[in-house]
Scaffold this motif. Structure first.
Motif, PDB file in Angstrom:
ATOM      1  N   HIS A 195     -28.573  -3.845 -48.336  1.00 42.39           N
ATOM      2  CA  HIS A 195     -27.912  -4.892 -49.124  1.00 42.39           C
ATOM      3  C   HIS A 195     -26.391  -4.906 -48.930  1.00 42.39           C
ATOM      4  N   ASN A 196     -25.941  -4.280 -47.855  1.00 46.06           N
ATOM      5  CA  ASN A 196     -24.538  -4.344 -47.418  1.00 46.06           C
ATOM      6  C   ASN A 196     -23.531  -3.723 -48.393  1.00 46.06           C
ATOM      7  N   TYR A 197     -23.974  -2.756 -49.193  1.00 50.25           N
ATOM      8  CA  TYR A 197     -23.027  -2.016 -50.028  1.00 50.25           C
ATOM      9  C   TYR A 197     -22.383  -0.880 -49.234  1.00 50.25           C
ATOM     10  N   LEU A 198     -23.066  -0.439 -48.203  1.00 53.56           N
ATOM     11  CA  LEU A 198     -22.535   0.623 -47.346  1.00 53.56           C
ATOM     12  C   LEU A 198     -22.344   0.060 -45.954  1.00 53.56           C
ATOM     13  N   LYS A 199     -21.085  -0.073 -45.555  1.00 53.03           N
ATOM     14  CA  LYS A 199     -20.784  -0.592 -44.224  1.00 53.03           C
ATOM     15  C   LYS A 199     -19.650   0.221 -43.619  1.00 53.03           C
ATOM     16  N   GLY A 200     -19.659   0.365 -42.303  1.00 52.44           N
ATOM     17  CA  GLY A 200     -18.565   1.029 -41.602  1.00 52.44           C
ATOM     18  C   GLY A 200     -18.330   2.452 -42.072  1.00 52.44           C
ATOM     19  N   VAL A 258     -20.237  -0.479 -54.747  1.00 56.13           N
ATOM     20  CA  VAL A 258     -19.539  -0.040 -53.527  1.00 56.13           C
ATOM     21  C   VAL A 258     -18.621   1.149 -53.810  1.00 56.13           C
ATOM     22  N   ARG A 301     -17.571   3.639 -44.951  1.00 52.91           N
ATOM     23  CA  ARG A 301     -18.197   3.997 -46.228  1.00 52.91           C
ATOM     24  C   ARG A 301     -19.622   4.498 -46.014  1.00 52.91           C
ATOM     25  N   GLU A 302     -20.336   3.923 -45.074  1.00 49.48           N
ATOM     26  CA  GLU A 302     -21.683   4.409 -44.768  1.00 49.48           C
ATOM     27  C   GLU A 302     -21.635   5.845 -44.266  1.00 49.48           C
ATOM     28  N   HIS A 303     -20.678   6.140 -43.379  1.00 47.84           N
ATOM     29  CA  HIS A 303     -20.560   7.494 -42.827  1.00 47.84           C
ATOM     30  C   HIS A 303     -20.149   8.501 -43.910  1.00 47.84           C
ATOM     31  N   LYS A 351     -27.664   0.366 -47.877  1.00 49.23           N
ATOM     32  CA  LYS A 351     -27.341  -0.133 -46.528  1.00 49.23           C
ATOM     33  C   LYS A 351     -27.923  -1.529 -46.311  1.00 49.23           C
ATOM     34  N   CYS A 368     -28.075   8.275 -39.978  1.00 50.92           N
ATOM     35  CA  CYS A 368     -26.747   7.797 -39.584  1.00 50.92           C
ATOM     36  C   CYS A 368     -26.271   8.597 -38.380  1.00 50.92           C
TER      37      CYS A 368
END
Length: 309
Positions: free
Chosen positions: A241-246, A150, A248-250, A239, A282
């Motif tokens: 596997h939920n390492y990039l959310k909210g 992360v 942090r993804e942007h 994405k 995105c």
């Protein structure tokens, strides 16, 4: 007893640097190691240099391919199959290290039984061993595998040089080999997979020397666009596997949109294709880029202030 370290040195056309690389491995203060020398059908005199080490007690195998495998990562796999060590070090053939590299990192692994990867900072040097960037740092940080992915792998590969890391065979046995299908970014996916198996220790002291020179193939993979076609798959994996959310993804998406604008591509049509491909990944793609630029500039400013005082 000291754990055995398997050192894999995969080579392709790096004859000018090969002796320094091998000698820096053989001169380690940590001496329980086996060395596997691999050549992927080099067109220079690499084979002669490798063969000159055939009587060294620490050199377990020398294999010179008659045909090029077409993949650095397939050579890695060959080395893994030939090795027996509890820990593995891919010592790339154009880099080198100081005499304390293994001693420093093995200490981190043996003290923390859950560690999958331990890696050190890297000085950047040119073809003549002259510093391009000298790294200053002390101490170490330990991350859980999830934290490391992360915090350190969202904006590209934080382990910029495979030579800087050693890793656990136990962790290696748990991961998928699909990274070998990649031509340029397989190492990025490889480190993510390993980090999913245990903790990661980062040693800030730089014991590794990462060489920059005109024989490197990675700049061509960037200019051709191959890196961006491969890293988009890794972005999707992070994405999923939920390492990039909210946010942090942007920010991660903004990093790649920013990086694309900095590359002098071989083909303008290819650049447009890559931009269009990444825009779909995105929402707010251009805003993401500018948010990342602001964050990146702020981090650089903080780093400059820290060194001033």
């Amino acid at each position: 007893m000291k754990p055995l370290i398997s050192v894999i040195i995969p080579n392709f056309n790096h004859a000018p640097y090969l002796k320094q690389r091998i000698d820096s491995v053989l001169s380690q203060t940590y001496d329980n190691l086996e060395v596997i020398l691999l050549d992927d059908c080099s067109r220079d005199n690499s084979g002669e240099i490798l063969s000159s080490y055939k009587n060294n007690a620490k050199v377990k195998k020398i294999i010179i391919n008659e045909n090029n495998s077409g993949s650095t990562f397939k050579q890695w796999e060959k080395g893994f199959e030939l090795s027996c060590g509890e820990y593995i070090w891919i010592a790339e053939s154009d880099d080198y290290c100081d005499a304390f590299f293994l001693e420093r990192l093995v200490g981190q692994l043996s003290e923390n039984g859950t560690v999958a990867i331990a890696y050190t900072s890297s000085h950047l040097v040119d073809a003549h061993n002259i510093f391009i960037k000298k790294v200053r740092g002390k101490g170490s940080f330990k991350y859980s595998g999830h934290e490391f992915i992360v915090q350190k792998m969202a904006y590209g590969n934080s382990i910029i040089n495979a030579s800087s890391a050693i890793f656990s065979r136990k962790a290696l046995k748990q991961i998928s080999q699909d990274y070998t299908a990649y031509k340029a970014s397989g190492d990025y996916l490889f480190w993510i997979y390993l980090a999913e198996q245990g903790d990661v220790v980062y040693v800030r002291d730089a014991h590794n020397y990462f060489r920059q020179h005109n024989l490197k193939v990675s700049p061509g993979a960037v200019k051709s666009g191959l890196v961006f076609f491969e890293t988009i798959k890794i972005f999707r994996y992070l994405k999923l596997h939920n390492y990039l959310k909210g946010l942090r993804e942007h920010l991660a998406h903004g990093y790649y949109m920013w990086l694309i604008t900095k590359v002098n591509f071989d083909n303008k049509v290819k650049k447009k294709e890559i931009i269009d491909m990444w825009k779909k990944e995105c929402s707010c793609s251009y805003l993401n880029k500018y948010i990342f630029i602001c964050m990146h500039s702020f981090e650089k400013l903080k780093e400059a202030i820290r060194f001033m005082f």
